[in-house]
Design a protein around this motif. Sequence first.
Motif: not given
Length: 123
Positions: A55-56, A68-69, A62, A64-66, A59-60, A79, A74
Motif C-alpha cells: 500500500v505504501a 488524500e485517496k 500514484q 498520493t497518501t492514504l 500510494c507513492k 502506509a 494518518s
Amino acid sequence: MEAGLEQRLPIAVGVWRGERQLFHCALPGSTRDNDEWLRRKGRVVMRFERSSLYVARLCKDQGTTLAEKFALPSSRFAAAGGAVPLHVRGAGVVGWMGVSGLPQLEDHRFVMRILREHLDARR
C-alpha cells in the motif's frame, strides 16, 4: 523472537487475529511509538488485505497518501512497510503480523523471513 534478540534489533513484534492481539514482544531499544506504528500498519493490512509495504508503494507510485485517496487519517493508518496479512485457505485474511523499529523495507523483510522460516519448519 530469537531472531530479533540474536541480532539485537530494537523492534516490537505483534501478531493479530482480526482486532485481537495474540502476541506482542518489545525488544530492548524499542519504544511505545513502535507499538503505535504496528497498530497503524496493521489497520492498513486489514483495510486493504495487502501488506502495508504494498500500500505504501501504491500510494507513492500514484503520488498520493492514504488521507488524500481514501480519507484515512494518518493518526490511525500508516502506509509504511512492516505488516503483512495472514491468509487462511478458504477463509481469506484472518489477521496480520507486523514489526516496527527498523527502516520500513527492513521491517517488511524481517516479517517475511520469520513467516517463511515458520512455514518451512511446519513442512
